[in-house]
Design an enzyme around this catalytic site. Structure first.
Site, PDB file in Angstrom:
ATOM      1  N   TYR A 188      32.278  36.990  44.256  1.00 46.07           N
ATOM      2  CA  TYR A 188      32.413  35.825  43.158  1.00 46.07           C
ATOM      3  C   TYR A 188      31.409  35.305  42.712  1.00 46.07           C
ATOM      4  O   TYR A 188      31.389  34.385  41.717  1.00 46.07           O
ATOM      5  CB  TYR A 188      33.433  34.703  43.815  1.00 46.07           C
ATOM      6  N   HIS A 190      36.123  42.654  52.339  1.00 38.20           N
ATOM      7  CA  HIS A 190      36.998  42.450  50.773  1.00 38.20           C
ATOM      8  C   HIS A 190      37.395  43.582  50.509  1.00 38.20           C
ATOM      9  O   HIS A 190      38.769  43.702  49.917  1.00 38.20           O
ATOM     10  CB  HIS A 190      35.821  42.027  49.663  1.00 38.20           C
TER      11      HIS A 190
END
Length: 269
Positions: A42, A100
């Site tokens: 992010y 992830h």
């Protein structure tokens, strides 16, 4: 409702950058959120850390999650990248670290990266460990490698247009909590007639209805919002109990509409 150690709703920070991320985290914590979700990819761990440290809420009261990106899955890379994440987040540990995405084409064996994640847990860098975007077969492999009760959650896309029933049910059988990302389908729930009608009869928003539906399935939700009034409404959605008839109407919206589907994604269930 979920009985996991993970708070039932978290503040998602996907796509939040710079001061927006910093202020959104601070605002969420002031409203009562105690679960913050970020990721290396992010690009906002530093700002999330700023938001937490400036919030005045003691770190021990906050459940903080980050995620290891798929280019950091080799053993030494994973541990080193987690140290870097902790530095950016301004903390000595996170509460949950996730893989992830599973390694594309299994370039890094699952045994290697899950073993490294377990090592990070034993070193105290993370209290809990989990996975994200894992299929049923990949969850089975993870449990066979680490044993039952080690994988805390599988974070996958869940919203009324992608119920992801097979994964949700399989995770439940394995004792793994499901965390649902994009629970508002990037705002698309606000335009759905069924959700709007249910919301109007109950003096709620369509977003609240979507979140209440996910929570009724035992799914932890991590909606993202920069506006305090939306954050507050999302938080209040966990107190909403939908009727079986309302849940059935929402269930019928499932059309396998996947939003997060990069070219390195696994073969979905």
């Amino acid at each position: 409702m979920t009985d996991s150690v993970i708070p039932g709703i978290g503040m998602g920070t996907f796509r939040l950058q710079g001061n927006d991320a910093r202020e959104a985290v601070k605002s969420a914590l002031s409203l009562g959120y105690r679960h913050i979700d970020t990721a290396q990819m992010y690009g906002n761990e530093s700002e999330v850390g700023d938001g937490i440290t400036s919030s005045g809420i003691p770190r021990r009261q906050i459940f903080l999650t980050t995620k290891i990106w798929y280019d950091q899955l080799e053993k030494n890379d994973l541990i080193n990248s987690l140290h870097e994440s902790l530095e950016r987040l301004k903390t000595d540990h996170v509460d949950l670290t996730l893989i992830h995405w599973p390694s594309p084409d299994d370039q890094v064996p699952m045994a290697e990266y899950l073993g490294a994640l377990r090592d990070a847990q034993r070193e105290g860098l993370t209290k809990h460990i989990g996975v994200s975007n894992f299929t049923c077969a990949q969850m089975d492999e993870a449990v066979s490698l680490l044993g039952e009760g080690v994988i805390l959650t599988n974070q996958v896309e869940v919203h009324p247009f992608l119920a992801n029933n097979k994964v949700v049910e399989h995770a439940r059988k394995l004792g793994i909590t499901v965390t649902g990302y994009m629970p508002l389908a990037l705002g698309r729930v606000m335009e759905d007639e069924t959700l709007i009608k249910i919301a109007e009869t109950r003096n709620l928003t369509a977003a609240q209805v979507a979140l209440a539906w996910a929570a009724s399935r035992g799914v932890v939700v991590i909606p993202s919002s920069t506006r305090a009034r939306h954050q507050k409404a999302n938080l209040e959605a966990l107190d909403v109990e939908l009727s079986p008839e309302e849940i059935a109407r929402i269930d019928r919206l499932d059309r396998n509409e996947r939003i997060a589907n990069p070219d390195f994604a696994p073969d979905w269930d």
